[in-house]
Design a protein around this motif. Sequence first.
Motif, mmCIF file in Angstrom:
data_model
loop_
_atom_site.group_PDB
_atom_site.id
_atom_site.type_symbol
_atom_site.label_atom_id
_atom_site.label_comp_id
_atom_site.label_asym_id
_atom_site.label_seq_id
_atom_site.Cartn_x
_atom_site.Cartn_y
_atom_site.Cartn_z
ATOM 1 N N GLN A 146 0.807 -1.216 0.000
ATOM 2 C CA GLN A 146 0.000 0.000 0.000
ATOM 3 C C GLN A 146 0.841 1.267 0.000
ATOM 4 N N GLY A 147 1.983 1.248 0.685
ATOM 5 C CA GLY A 147 2.862 2.406 0.642
ATOM 6 C C GLY A 147 3.306 2.702 -0.785
ATOM 7 N N ARG A 148 3.613 1.633 -1.529
ATOM 8 C CA ARG A 148 4.000 1.794 -2.931
ATOM 9 C C ARG A 148 2.853 2.392 -3.744
ATOM 10 N N GLY A 149 1.635 1.916 -3.498
ATOM 11 C CA GLY A 149 0.468 2.452 -4.211
ATOM 12 C C GLY A 149 0.252 3.919 -3.920
ATOM 13 N N PHE A 150 0.366 4.323 -2.651
ATOM 14 C CA PHE A 150 0.207 5.735 -2.307
ATOM 15 C C PHE A 150 1.349 6.567 -2.867
ATOM 16 N N GLY A 151 2.537 5.953 -2.983
ATOM 17 C CA GLY A 151 3.651 6.652 -3.607
ATOM 18 C C GLY A 151 3.385 6.946 -5.073
ATOM 19 N N TYR A 152 2.846 5.958 -5.782
ATOM 20 C CA TYR A 152 2.476 6.195 -7.180
ATOM 21 C C TYR A 152 1.400 7.277 -7.273
ATOM 22 N N ASN A 153 0.472 7.278 -6.327
ATOM 23 C CA ASN A 153 -0.594 8.264 -6.307
ATOM 24 C C ASN A 153 -0.003 9.672 -6.213
ATOM 25 N N ALA A 154 0.930 9.853 -5.275
ATOM 26 C CA ALA A 154 1.583 11.152 -5.112
ATOM 27 C C ALA A 154 2.414 11.508 -6.340
ATOM 28 N N MET A 155 3.058 10.517 -6.943
ATOM 29 C CA MET A 155 3.864 10.753 -8.138
ATOM 30 C C MET A 155 3.005 11.274 -9.290
ATOM 31 N N VAL A 156 1.818 10.706 -9.459
ATOM 32 C CA VAL A 156 0.929 11.126 -10.549
ATOM 33 C C VAL A 156 0.522 12.578 -10.379
ATOM 34 N N PHE A 315 12.711 27.515 -13.192
ATOM 35 C CA PHE A 315 13.073 27.394 -11.778
ATOM 36 C C PHE A 315 11.991 26.686 -10.960
ATOM 37 N N MET A 316 10.742 26.795 -11.392
ATOM 38 C CA MET A 316 9.653 26.166 -10.646
ATOM 39 C C MET A 316 9.582 24.656 -10.882
ATOM 40 N N THR A 317 10.224 24.185 -11.937
ATOM 41 C CA THR A 317 10.099 22.779 -12.334
ATOM 42 C C THR A 317 10.766 21.780 -11.393
ATOM 43 N N PRO A 318 11.962 22.065 -10.823
ATOM 44 C CA PRO A 318 12.624 21.031 -10.009
ATOM 45 C C PRO A 318 11.792 20.530 -8.836
ATOM 46 N N TRP A 319 11.009 21.404 -8.209
ATOM 47 C CA TRP A 319 10.225 20.976 -7.039
ATOM 48 C C TRP A 319 9.299 19.811 -7.380
ATOM 49 N N PRO A 320 8.290 20.003 -8.271
ATOM 50 C CA PRO A 320 7.405 18.878 -8.557
ATOM 51 C C PRO A 320 8.098 17.718 -9.261
ATOM 52 N N LEU A 321 9.151 18.008 -10.023
ATOM 53 C CA LEU A 321 9.875 16.932 -10.700
ATOM 54 C C LEU A 321 10.532 15.994 -9.690
ATOM 55 N N VAL A 322 11.167 16.561 -8.675
ATOM 56 C CA VAL A 322 11.806 15.738 -7.649
ATOM 57 C C VAL A 322 10.760 15.034 -6.790
ATOM 58 N N VAL A 323 9.615 15.690 -6.566
ATOM 59 C CA VAL A 323 8.521 15.022 -5.850
ATOM 60 C C VAL A 323 8.115 13.749 -6.592
ATOM 61 N N ALA A 324 7.968 13.864 -7.915
ATOM 62 C CA ALA A 324 7.571 12.709 -8.720
ATOM 63 C C ALA A 324 8.596 11.583 -8.632
ATOM 64 N N ILE A 325 9.873 11.933 -8.460
ATOM 65 C CA ILE A 325 10.923 10.914 -8.328
ATOM 66 C C ILE A 325 10.929 10.307 -6.925
ATOM 67 N N MET A 326 10.776 11.155 -5.906
ATOM 68 C CA MET A 326 10.914 10.712 -4.521
ATOM 69 C C MET A 326 9.676 9.990 -4.001
ATOM 70 N N ALA A 327 8.485 10.335 -4.504
ATOM 71 C CA ALA A 327 7.249 9.783 -3.936
ATOM 72 C C ALA A 327 7.204 8.252 -3.971
ATOM 73 N N PRO A 328 7.510 7.609 -5.111
ATOM 74 C CA PRO A 328 7.506 6.132 -5.091
ATOM 75 C C PRO A 328 8.564 5.544 -4.158
ATOM 76 N N ILE A 329 9.719 6.203 -4.051
ATOM 77 C CA ILE A 329 10.767 5.717 -3.151
ATOM 78 C C ILE A 329 10.292 5.785 -1.702
ATOM 79 N N ALA A 330 9.710 6.932 -1.340
ATOM 80 C CA ALA A 330 9.201 7.092 0.025
ATOM 81 C C ALA A 330 8.052 6.125 0.282
ATOM 82 N N GLY A 331 7.229 5.880 -0.743
ATOM 83 C CA GLY A 331 6.131 4.934 -0.593
ATOM 84 C C GLY A 331 6.628 3.543 -0.266
#
Length: 464
Positions: A146-156, A315-331
């Motif tokens: 489930q953590g992985r699923g919620f990580g994908y959710n945040a990534m999307v 400059f605004m792009t790195p924030w959500p881009l890194v979120v998309a990378i980190m969310a599945p890892i954190a999940g």
Amino acid sequence: MSTETALANRPVAFDGLEAERRRWAAAAIFTALAMASLDTAIANIALPAIAADLHASPADVIWVVNVYQIALVATLLPLAALGEIVGHRRIYLGGLLLFTLASLACACAWSLPSLLVARVLQGLGASGIMSVNTALVRFVYPGRLQGRGFGYNAMVVAAAFTLGPTIASAILAFGPWSWLFAVNIPFGLVAVLIGLKTLPRTPRAAHAFDFPGALLAAACLGLFILGIGSAAHHARPGLVVTEIVSALLLGWVLIRRQADSPAPVLPIDLFRRPIFALSTATAICAFAVQGLAFVSLPFYFEDILGRTQVETGFFMTPWPLVVAIMAPIAGRLSDRHPAGILGGIGLALLGLGMVLLAMLPASPHVLDIVWRMAICGCGFGFFQAPNMKALMSSAPADRSGGASGMVATARLTGQTIGAALAALCFGLVGREGATVALVLGAVFAAVGCGMSVLRLVATPQSGT
């Protein structure tokens, strides 16, 4: 009672879906979520084109965004409560179908009033998608994943916000603004067809739907968001106070009315669970940081650092881009480690990133900005999936709808509060308000970090 109804009403006897069906169900869920998330971002980009084509003033055309957000936020909790009774699958598919048809109506709109009506319907459809989104993820993925699923959710969600402005700009480069809404139609229809075949039939509650309670909740949240938005747009103080006070009074009436309800529309029963309450408060703090940052940073980059609009977009792009990378890892990590620790680390990083941005030199190098934004994105992405899992797993399975509704409500409420506070900072101190907003964001991150860590000592209650 029919066999299908009996199956829908029996306790959950499975732990997620089998792998093949899970992949298709996740595709349907995340496609719809991406569409609903993208539509917020792309509508902002299209406002100048819409105003020119429909001969509307900037003050009037902003309602294209506002009515969507109000309809979305106001109906999240009522639709989540309804999902527990009729099944999350029905709410999700119904919301997705309404969103798709409303997108067609938006594309065909011939005037601002017709577009606003279509946007209200689109907001209702998006609410159907988002209100039960995390509840469905909980039933689609087995407990160990489930953590992985919620990580994908945040990534999307993060990917949608990252790509939204780029997609909108590309579409507007080749066609009229109506294409921004028309592009939803084929994706929506495909997601509906996949969802009909693969989404699970979740258990249904036996109690009746509380229509008066749903109306009170919708009016309370709608007026609250409207009041905060009015404050952000510098409306008359009397109007802002009236809207906010009315929302608070309706909320008080709703709480008193549903104090003894086994499944209230506003899930006060779940807030008696320390982990749920702390996870919700942590989410509001984190998304308030995001709201403060995303409103103040463009002004900070352009007015204080003297950068161009194109550079600001970069400059605004790195924030959500890194979120998309980190969310599945954190999940994935949240399937093995406590959310209190992961969320605390994430919000500490987010607060550090906000402080570092506020302390940028007068003429920073591009990399000086990018790595600071990346730290913010890393922290936010590290927090999101573990917090979502903690919030959902702290609620019983039969209250997944109420918990899911609070996930979306906390996110949108936090973002709205953050945006309003950023506007207040600008109103109080002018162009230096951007720096004040960043420091205020760091304070919210610190408070959220503290509440996240408190979950390590909070008394746990079983979510099953």
